[in-house]
Design a protein around this motif. Structure first.
Motif, PDB file in Angstrom:
ATOM      1  N   GLU A  57       0.896  -1.265  -0.055  1.00 33.40           N
ATOM      2  CA  GLU A  57      -0.052  -0.056  -0.087  1.00 33.40           C
ATOM      3  C   GLU A  57       0.785   1.254  -0.056  1.00 33.40           C
ATOM      4  O   GLU A  57       0.615   2.226  -0.859  1.00 33.40           O
ATOM      5  N   LYS A  58       1.966   1.221   0.635  1.00 35.07           N
ATOM      6  CA  LYS A  58       2.884   2.252   0.801  1.00 35.07           C
ATOM      7  C   LYS A  58       3.512   2.435  -0.609  1.00 35.07           C
ATOM      8  O   LYS A  58       3.418   3.777  -1.042  1.00 35.07           O
ATOM      9  N   ALA A  59       3.821   1.635  -1.506  1.00 30.49           N
ATOM     10  CA  ALA A  59       4.280   1.741  -2.788  1.00 30.49           C
ATOM     11  C   ALA A  59       3.268   2.458  -3.626  1.00 30.49           C
ATOM     12  O   ALA A  59       3.468   3.338  -4.380  1.00 30.49           O
ATOM     13  N   LEU A  60       1.988   1.962  -3.601  1.00 33.13           N
ATOM     14  CA  LEU A  60       0.801   2.368  -4.291  1.00 33.13           C
ATOM     15  C   LEU A  60       0.669   3.848  -3.987  1.00 33.13           C
ATOM     16  O   LEU A  60       0.323   4.605  -5.013  1.00 33.13           O
ATOM     17  N   LYS A  61       0.626   4.380  -2.654  1.00 39.53           N
ATOM     18  CA  LYS A  61       0.708   5.756  -2.435  1.00 39.53           C
ATOM     19  C   LYS A  61       1.663   6.604  -3.162  1.00 39.53           C
ATOM     20  O   LYS A  61       1.363   7.733  -3.511  1.00 39.53           O
ATOM     21  N   ALA A  62       3.093   5.986  -3.052  1.00 37.66           N
ATOM     22  CA  ALA A  62       3.856   6.690  -4.039  1.00 37.66           C
ATOM     23  C   ALA A  62       3.727   6.991  -5.326  1.00 37.66           C
ATOM     24  O   ALA A  62       3.995   8.075  -5.778  1.00 37.66           O
ATOM     25  N   VAL A  63       3.183   6.064  -5.978  1.00 31.74           N
ATOM     26  CA  VAL A  63       2.841   6.269  -7.278  1.00 31.74           C
ATOM     27  C   VAL A  63       1.773   7.180  -7.394  1.00 31.74           C
ATOM     28  O   VAL A  63       1.897   8.009  -8.405  1.00 31.74           O
ATOM     29  N   LYS A  64       0.777   7.097  -6.717  1.00 32.97           N
ATOM     30  CA  LYS A  64      -0.384   8.234  -6.881  1.00 32.97           C
ATOM     31  C   LYS A  64       0.087   9.480  -6.673  1.00 32.97           C
ATOM     32  O   LYS A  64      -0.209  10.241  -7.092  1.00 32.97           O
ATOM     33  N   GLU A  65       1.131   9.711  -5.770  1.00 28.90           N
ATOM     34  CA  GLU A  65       1.541  11.076  -5.204  1.00 28.90           C
ATOM     35  C   GLU A  65       2.520  11.524  -6.377  1.00 28.90           C
ATOM     36  O   GLU A  65       2.522  12.827  -6.674  1.00 28.90           O
ATOM     37  N   LYS A  66       3.499  10.468  -6.668  1.00 29.86           N
ATOM     38  CA  LYS A  66       4.495  11.390  -7.493  1.00 29.86           C
ATOM     39  C   LYS A  66       4.580  10.856  -8.821  1.00 29.86           C
ATOM     40  O   LYS A  66       5.165  11.301  -9.733  1.00 29.86           O
ATOM     41  N   ALA A  67       3.438   9.969  -9.452  1.00 30.88           N
ATOM     42  CA  ALA A  67       3.364   9.612 -11.067  1.00 30.88           C
ATOM     43  C   ALA A  67       1.808   9.698 -11.297  1.00 30.88           C
ATOM     44  O   ALA A  67       1.258   8.813 -11.464  1.00 30.88           O
ATOM     45  N   PRO A  68       1.241  10.994 -11.075  1.00 33.00           N
ATOM     46  CA  PRO A  68      -0.259  10.932 -11.032  1.00 33.00           C
ATOM     47  C   PRO A  68      -0.789  10.530 -12.489  1.00 33.00           C
ATOM     48  O   PRO A  68      -2.055  10.160 -12.591  1.00 33.00           O
ATOM     49  N   ASP A  69      -0.041  10.327 -13.489  1.00 37.15           N
ATOM     50  CA  ASP A  69      -0.459   9.917 -14.973  1.00 37.15           C
ATOM     51  C   ASP A  69      -0.512   8.366 -14.965  1.00 37.15           C
ATOM     52  O   ASP A  69      -0.765   7.784 -16.085  1.00 37.15           O
ATOM     53  N   VAL A  70      -0.181   7.767 -13.771  1.00 36.49           N
ATOM     54  CA  VAL A  70       0.096   6.284 -13.840  1.00 36.49           C
ATOM     55  C   VAL A  70      -0.953   5.568 -12.920  1.00 36.49           C
ATOM     56  O   VAL A  70      -1.014   6.283 -11.620  1.00 36.49           O
ATOM     57  N   ILE A  71      -1.657   4.787 -12.956  1.00 41.77           N
ATOM     58  CA  ILE A  71      -2.531   4.110 -12.217  1.00 41.77           C
ATOM     59  C   ILE A  71      -1.964   3.008 -11.195  1.00 41.77           C
ATOM     60  O   ILE A  71      -1.189   2.301 -12.019  1.00 41.77           O
ATOM     61  N   PRO A  72      -2.017   3.521  -9.912  1.00 44.88           N
ATOM     62  CA  PRO A  72      -1.083   2.482  -9.117  1.00 44.88           C
ATOM     63  C   PRO A  72      -1.415   0.908  -9.375  1.00 44.88           C
ATOM     64  O   PRO A  72      -0.610   0.154  -9.440  1.00 44.88           O
ATOM     65  N   SER A  73      -2.499   0.372  -9.203  1.00 43.99           N
ATOM     66  CA  SER A  73      -2.807  -1.091  -9.309  1.00 43.99           C
ATOM     67  C   SER A  73      -4.050  -1.194  -9.977  1.00 43.99           C
ATOM     68  O   SER A  73      -4.836  -0.332 -10.272  1.00 43.99           O
ATOM     69  N   ALA A  74      -4.547  -2.332 -10.337  1.00 39.36           N
ATOM     70  CA  ALA A  74      -5.834  -2.865 -10.745  1.00 39.36           C
ATOM     71  C   ALA A  74      -6.678  -4.016 -10.395  1.00 39.36           C
ATOM     72  O   ALA A  74      -5.848  -4.923  -9.825  1.00 39.36           O
ATOM     73  N   PHE A  75      -7.623  -4.088 -10.411  1.00 37.99           N
ATOM     74  CA  PHE A  75      -8.520  -5.182 -10.275  1.00 37.99           C
ATOM     75  C   PHE A  75      -9.572  -5.322 -11.499  1.00 37.99           C
ATOM     76  O   PHE A  75      -9.814  -4.618 -12.170  1.00 37.99           O
ATOM     77  N   PHE A  76      -9.959  -6.711 -11.643  1.00 37.11           N
ATOM     78  CA  PHE A  76     -11.103  -6.705 -12.559  1.00 37.11           C
ATOM     79  C   PHE A  76     -12.156  -7.763 -12.329  1.00 37.11           C
ATOM     80  O   PHE A  76     -11.915  -8.771 -11.562  1.00 37.11           O
ATOM     81  N   ALA A  77     -13.219  -7.746 -12.886  1.00 32.12           N
ATOM     82  CA  ALA A  77     -14.211  -8.707 -12.601  1.00 32.12           C
ATOM     83  C   ALA A  77     -15.154  -8.838 -13.627  1.00 32.12           C
ATOM     84  O   ALA A  77     -16.570  -8.987 -13.468  1.00 32.12           O
ATOM     85  N   ASP A 106     -10.233   5.205  -3.343  1.00 35.58           N
ATOM     86  CA  ASP A 106      -8.939   6.030  -2.950  1.00 35.58           C
ATOM     87  C   ASP A 106      -7.867   6.399  -4.208  1.00 35.58           C
ATOM     88  O   ASP A 106      -7.059   6.829  -3.929  1.00 35.58           O
ATOM     89  N   LYS A 107      -8.331   5.745  -5.270  1.00 33.37           N
ATOM     90  CA  LYS A 107      -7.607   5.743  -6.493  1.00 33.37           C
ATOM     91  C   LYS A 107      -6.378   5.428  -6.573  1.00 33.37           C
ATOM     92  O   LYS A 107      -5.368   5.766  -7.146  1.00 33.37           O
ATOM     93  N   LEU A 108      -6.137   4.362  -5.588  1.00 38.05           N
ATOM     94  CA  LEU A 108      -4.894   3.527  -5.543  1.00 38.05           C
ATOM     95  C   LEU A 108      -5.331   2.352  -6.404  1.00 38.05           C
ATOM     96  O   LEU A 108      -4.123   1.539  -6.631  1.00 38.05           O
ATOM     97  N   SER A 109      -6.365   1.783  -7.062  1.00 34.93           N
ATOM     98  CA  SER A 109      -6.644   0.957  -7.972  1.00 34.93           C
ATOM     99  C   SER A 109      -7.606   1.440  -8.988  1.00 34.93           C
ATOM    100  O   SER A 109      -8.153   2.496  -8.819  1.00 34.93           O
TER     101      SER A 109
END
Length: 466
Positions: A207-227, A276-279
């Motif tokens: 989760e800490k890694a995902l938050k770093a992507v959200k904060e420092k690379a806003p054009d990149v989606i941190p993670s994903a799920f699908f259903a 939270d836009k982490l996914s």
């Protein structure tokens, strides 16, 4: 033939045969080997009878081997040409089928008693065919040496009772992957567990890694799920099972085990991570292929459905250049993950012709065990060998890690009785949770109730068939 008629009763109605064959035929490529002439000898498995007369067999293949020069089926033609140098009396007709239309085409072929002689596929379908008595046992072509050189977890996916129905060839543990280049650009590489030999890590670290992507690379989606559909279900079930330190099914595959409190918390975490836009947004309407495409476009930092095989296959599909690194699924407490194995292997449909069955065994033996082509074929799949003694095929640190990660491999639920029906209940319940229609626990409990009924039903049907 009796066994193939059973396929008619269990898979598809004859009314669909004509139209489905026409619809699927455009997705295949037909080639054939040179004409037959004289016999040859076996290549290292237990002895099987060599046909003394010319024999013609048909091999249907998904694109399990990477294309040569961008041409699907070109590598398979090379295999056949090399095979015919040893076995010129066996003519092999190759038909390439796609992952999209191939499964339905196989159903239609089985229903109309026109199944191929040989298929290179995965346990999910092969073991189901074995349970329906549609396949020829392969016990006589597996030597004691090979039997001991393949782990019990892989044999469990290759057998029904004491009958071997799939000859295991290539494997790799299913894992996550991360776009390492993104973390290098944002100066957060230290947040990934790459300095640990086994790369194990916790949900909190993830989760800490995902938050770093959200904060420092806003054009990149941190993670994903699908259903959206059942495709890629191994990714979603392993993701939740590991985050919740749970199993998908019990060890004996007799009941659902994913509906634990911790796994429910993991599903609730996915729902909250979406908010939270982490996914990725809208996971209920995304399929595995959609998520994979986002990753290959460089728009997604983490993807949850990956393996060494997919890493190799994705090289020509990347829309932008980046380094993809394999990672195990995080666990709540940092304990060792449980990884399902990708497994590819070959099977023979019992079409009632002993000569064709014997010839088909020779083809499988050549593909798996030929001194030259055995390893060459493995490398062309991008996978690891199903045999534990065959290592070091690739001079690549990620493949070396994939080999080390085999210690985390556990039994796959795909061999469970009724699995074809079980998986149909999984995604609707994930969708309910993702869209706010149920809590994680409610969704998993409902899935468990339906899936357990399917398991009991399948066991009862099998007992009646005996």
């Amino acid at each position: 033939m009796k066994t193939m008629k059973k396929g008619l009763m269990t898979l598809i109605g004859l009314a669909l045969v004509g139209s489905q064959l026409a619809a699927c035929s455009n997705a295949s490529t037909n080639t054939s080997s040179p004409a037959p002439s004289a016999p040859a000898t076996t290549t290292g498995t237990a002895a099987t009878t060599v046909p003394s007369k010319p024999v013609e067999i048909t091999w249907w293949n998904f694109p399990n081997f990477q294309p040569l020069d961008g041409e699907v089926g070109k590598y398979e033609k090379q295999i056949i040409a090399a095979f015919n140098k040893k076995y010129p009396e066996i003519k092999v007709n190759l038909e390439m089928i796609t992952f999209e239309g191939g499964p339905q085409k196989l159903n239609v072929a089985i229903a109309s008693n026109s199944a191929p002689d040989v298929i290179y596929d995965a346990p999910g379908r092969i073991i189901d065919w074995g349970k329906k008595k549609l396949l020829a046992p392969l016990n006589d072509m597996v030597s004691d040496e090979v039997k001991k050189d393949i782990t019990p977890a892989i044999w469990k996916q290759s057998m029904v009772g004491d009958q071997i129905y799939m000859y295991p060839i290539n494997t790799a543990p299913f894992m996550m992957a991360v776009n390492k280049t993104v973390f290098e650009k944002i100066g957060a590489l230290d947040l990934l567990p790459l300095n640990r030999p086994d790369r194990t890590w916790t949900v909190a670290e993830y989760e800490k890694a995902l938050k770093a992507v959200k904060e420092k690379a806003p054009d990149v989606i941190p993670s994903a799920f699908f259903a959206k559909s059942s495709a890629g279900d191994q990714g979603t079930r392993a993701y939740l099972a590991n985050m919740g330190v749970s199993r998908f099914l019990s060890e004996d595959n007799s009941k659902v085990a994913i509906n634990t409190d911790n796994a429910a918390k993991a599903l609730d975490w996915v729902v909250q991570a979406t908010k939270d836009k982490l996914s990725v947004a809208g996971p209920a309407s995304l399929a595995a292929a959609d998520v994979n495409d986002l990753f290959l476009q460089g728009k997604l930092a983490f993807t949850l459905n990956y393996s060494a095989v997919l890493k190799a296959q994705n090289v020509p599909l990347k829309k932008t250049q980046f380094e993809d690194i394999l990672l195990p699924f995080p666990t709540m407490d940092g304990s060792k993950p449980k990884l399902e194995p990708y497994l590819g292997g070959m099977a023979i449909f019992n079409n009632g012709n002993a000569d064709k069955i014997a010839a088909s065994k020779k083809l499988i033996d050549f593909i798996a065990n030929d001194p030259e082509y055995g390893k060459k074929n493995l490398i062309q799949t991008g996978g690891l060998s199903a045999r534990t003694s065959v290592t070091g095929l690739y001079n690549d640190p990620e493949y070396k890690y994939a080999e080390a990660a085999r210690e985390f491999i556990t039994d796959a639920p795909t061999i469970a009785d009724g699995y074809a029906e079980i998986r149909t209940f999984w995604f609707p319940e994930l969708q309910r949770a993702l869209t706010g229609g149920a809590t994680g626990k409610e969704a998993l409990d409902t899935f468990a109730a339906k899936a357990n009924e399917a398991i009991a039903k399948a066991k009862k049907e099998q007992a009646a068939a005996k």
